[in-house]
Write a protein that holds these residues in place. Structure first.
Motif, PDB file in Angstrom:
ATOM      1  N   THR A   1      -3.304  44.478  49.392  1.00 30.21           N
ATOM      2  CA  THR A   1      -2.230  45.456  49.240  1.00 30.21           C
ATOM      3  C   THR A   1      -1.173  45.194  50.298  1.00 30.21           C
ATOM      4  OG1 THR A   1      -3.864  47.089  48.483  1.00 30.21           O
ATOM      5  CG2 THR A   1      -1.688  47.925  49.038  1.00 30.21           C
TER       6      THR A   1
ATOM      7  N   ASP B   1      -0.176  45.789  44.674  1.00 29.30           N
ATOM      8  CA  ASP B   1      -1.466  45.133  44.805  1.00 29.30           C
ATOM      9  C   ASP B   1      -1.407  43.751  44.166  1.00 29.30           C
ATOM     10  OD1 ASP B   1      -3.957  46.981  45.729  1.00 29.30           O
ATOM     11  OD2 ASP B   1      -2.382  48.214  44.854  1.00 29.30           O
ATOM     12  N   LEU B   2      -1.961  42.763  44.861  1.00 26.68           N
ATOM     13  CA  LEU B   2      -2.087  41.407  44.341  1.00 26.68           C
ATOM     14  C   LEU B   2      -3.577  41.068  44.260  1.00 26.68           C
ATOM     15  CD1 LEU B   2       0.673  39.634  46.470  1.00 26.68           C
ATOM     16  CD2 LEU B   2       0.911  40.653  44.196  1.00 26.68           C
ATOM     17  N   LYS B   3      -4.010  40.485  43.113  1.00 21.28           N
ATOM     18  CA  LYS B   3      -5.438  40.248  42.889  1.00 21.28           C
ATOM     19  C   LYS B   3      -5.660  38.882  42.244  1.00 21.28           C
ATOM     20  CE  LYS B   3      -5.667  45.114  41.489  1.00 21.28           C
ATOM     21  NZ  LYS B   3      -6.098  46.040  40.418  1.00 21.28           N
TER      22      LYS B   3
ATOM     23  N   ILE C   1      -5.021  36.231  37.514  1.00 19.73           N
ATOM     24  CA  ILE C   1      -4.107  36.406  38.638  1.00 19.73           C
ATOM     25  C   ILE C   1      -3.178  37.550  38.256  1.00 19.73           C
ATOM     26  CG2 ILE C   1      -2.366  35.315  40.087  1.00 19.73           C
ATOM     27  CD1 ILE C   1      -3.609  32.613  39.215  1.00 19.73           C
ATOM     28  N   SER C   2      -3.197  38.626  39.025  1.00 19.66           N
ATOM     29  CA  SER C   2      -2.477  39.824  38.592  1.00 19.66           C
ATOM     30  C   SER C   2      -1.777  40.517  39.745  1.00 19.66           C
ATOM     31  CB  SER C   2      -3.445  40.809  37.919  1.00 19.66           C
ATOM     32  OG  SER C   2      -4.433  41.238  38.843  1.00 19.66           O
ATOM     33  N   GLU C   3      -0.827  41.346  39.366  1.00 23.25           N
ATOM     34  CA  GLU C   3      -0.154  42.232  40.319  1.00 23.25           C
ATOM     35  C   GLU C   3       0.048  43.578  39.658  1.00 23.25           C
ATOM     36  OE1 GLU C   3       3.121  43.495  40.147  1.00 23.25           O
ATOM     37  OE2 GLU C   3       3.819  42.431  38.370  1.00 23.25           O
TER      38      GLU C   3
ATOM     39  N   TYR D   1       2.122  47.366  40.424  1.00 20.65           N
ATOM     40  CA  TYR D   1       3.138  47.994  41.270  1.00 20.65           C
ATOM     41  C   TYR D   1       3.482  49.368  40.723  1.00 20.65           C
ATOM     42  CZ  TYR D   1       7.690  48.788  43.519  1.00 20.65           C
ATOM     43  OH  TYR D   1       8.729  49.325  44.229  1.00 20.65           O
TER      44      TYR D   1
ATOM     45  N   THR E   1       2.481  46.332  35.540  1.00 22.41           N
ATOM     46  CA  THR E   1       1.359  45.422  35.773  1.00 22.41           C
ATOM     47  C   THR E   1       1.609  44.112  35.036  1.00 22.41           C
ATOM     48  OG1 THR E   1       0.122  46.302  33.882  1.00 22.41           O
ATOM     49  CG2 THR E   1      -0.309  47.297  36.031  1.00 22.41           C
TER      50      THR E   1
ATOM     51  N   ASN F   1      -0.626  40.271  34.209  1.00 18.98           N
ATOM     52  CA  ASN F   1      -1.852  39.490  34.337  1.00 18.98           C
ATOM     53  C   ASN F   1      -1.669  38.132  33.673  1.00 18.98           C
ATOM     54  OD1 ASN F   1      -3.894  41.711  35.310  1.00 18.98           O
ATOM     55  ND2 ASN F   1      -2.812  42.617  33.586  1.00 18.98           N
TER      56      ASN F   1
END
Length: 404
Positions: free
Chosen positions: A279, A289-291, A324-326, A328, A341, A343
């Motif tokens: 985060t 958030d970045l995942k 790979i996602s974000e 906000y 979002t 992905n």
């Protein structure tokens, strides 16, 4: 018969006298309330609720719930049988072993005084009374709430926040059409207060769009009548994620998702994985958030036909890939909320089987917990079923209800 009358009259007399005696007994007096004195001399009675951000939350007997800056408070006098509070200073890391002053609260001359009454459920509490400048106070919380949040004793049903959205479109004419959209987005973050570092977060999202369009086989209709043409659309998505924080802005995650998209010939896509999240941006106004994860993925496709001729079914695939996602969200003026979002799902064992999806939601408050929502979603499947397009796009308007 006369005996029964005598007994009845005696019982009635006894009941009447008992009720009269109870009415004459004075009710116990109500405990004296807290007294809040402002710097201009005005006073309020009520009780302290909590404090945060330099403001004291006070429940007034006459004015209701108030948030009052410490700078405007000359004095606070605790009433009879006052509540017990824990005072946390700015910059103090809070955990089960935090040494924090607790007890009866009072304010005078710009200082917050905490007086221990000798009884505490926290063995690490400060042993004596304490005086803290109001400018150094981070939060003031009731002792029972402090114990519950620090110990993490919450039922699974507690702490859930989120929204539920619904929308529908109906057309009745030569062509009939029905489109229904429903969604639920739920989040449970523990602890539920901002003065403790995050421990866990659970999120569940479910979205379904279903449509049916019925039109005559020929217009104008001929005799004999041609059969109706029925077109279906169904796009379903569900996902769940569990985050376990090992630092205030870093966490390990386990995730799963399920997708069905009639518009792309996708019967079911399943994803099971685990990874890490970060985060980089977190404030009261916005969060990013970045995942990234490593997952196992399967795809199965619908059997289809083109112009009535069957098409060879696309075989199911099994993939090892990554998501790979974000994510906000930002609080906009006038209580509007923007959420977005994205992905990307590359596949390591088959580079041709990648996909992505992007969603943006704007919610405009209408009445209390009801909002008007505008959602745009784009799904891309690089290897769809034979005869189907790779891309499907939706724009949905609906009504959103906020749970908390």
């Amino acid at each position: 018969m006369r005996k029964k009358q005598i007994i009845f009259i005696s019982l009635l007399t006894f009941a009447t006298l008992s009720a009269f005696a109870a009415a004459q007994t004075p009710a116990p007096g109500k405990p004296a309330p807290d007294v809040l004195i402002f710097t201009n001399g005005d006073q309020l009675t009520g009780h302290v609720v909590s404090a945060a951000g330099g403001n004291l939350n006070f429940q007034s007997d006459m004015a209701g719930a108030l948030s009052i800056p410490f700078a405007k408070i000359k004095e606070l006098r605790a009433g009879e049988k006052p509540a017990q509070f824990v005072v946390l200073k700015k910059g103090v890391s809070v955990n089960k072993h935090t040494l924090a002053p607790e007890g009866t609260l009072s304010i005078a001359a710009g200082d917050v005084h905490v007086a221990r009454d000798g009884a505490t459920t926290n063995p690490d509490a400060a042993p004596e009374s304490a005086t803290i400048p109001a400018a150094e106070v981070n939060v003031i919380v009731p002792r029972a709430e402090f114990d519950k949040e620090v110990d993490g004793h919450h039922n699974f049903s507690e702490g859930w926040n989120g929204v539920v959205t619904g929308g529908a479109t109906l057309v009745r004419s030569t062509t009939s059409a029905n489109t229904f959209t429903a969604a639920a987005n739920l989040v449970r973050a523990m602890p539920t207060v901002g003065w403790l570092p995050p421990r866990t977060r659970t999120s569940i999202n479910i979205v379904e769009t279903y449509g049916k369009n019925t039109s005559p086989g020929a217009i104008p209709q001929t005799t004999p009548a041609t059969p109706n043409v029925v077109t279906l659309s169904s796009i379903f998505h569900a996902d769940a994620e569990r985050d376990q924080y090992f630092a205030p802005r870093f966490y390990a995650l386990g995730d799963t998702s399920f997708d069905h998209n009639y518009a792309q010939g996708l019967s079911l896509q399943q994803v099971y994985g685990g990874g890490i999240g970060w985060t980089p941006v977190k404030s009261p106004k916005q969060q990013l958030d970045l995942k990234a994860d490593l997952h196992y993925e399967t795809q199965s496709y619908l059997n289809t036909s083109i112009n009535g001729a069957p098409v060879v079914g696309t075989p199911s695939t099994q993939l090892i890939g990554s998501t790979i996602s974000e994510a906000y969200h930002r609080n906009l003026p006038h209580k509007m909320l923007f959420t977005e979002t994205a992905n990307i799902l590359p596949a390591f064992n088959n580079s041709n089987d990648y996909s992505y999806n992007v969603t943006g939601i704007l919610a405009l408050p209408v009445f209390k917990r009801l909002s008007a929502s505008f959602t745009t979603t784009d799904n891309y499947l690089n290897d769809p079923a034979a005869g189907y397009k790779k891309n499907s796009y939706q724009f949905v308007t609906g009504v959103t209800y906020t749970l908390h």
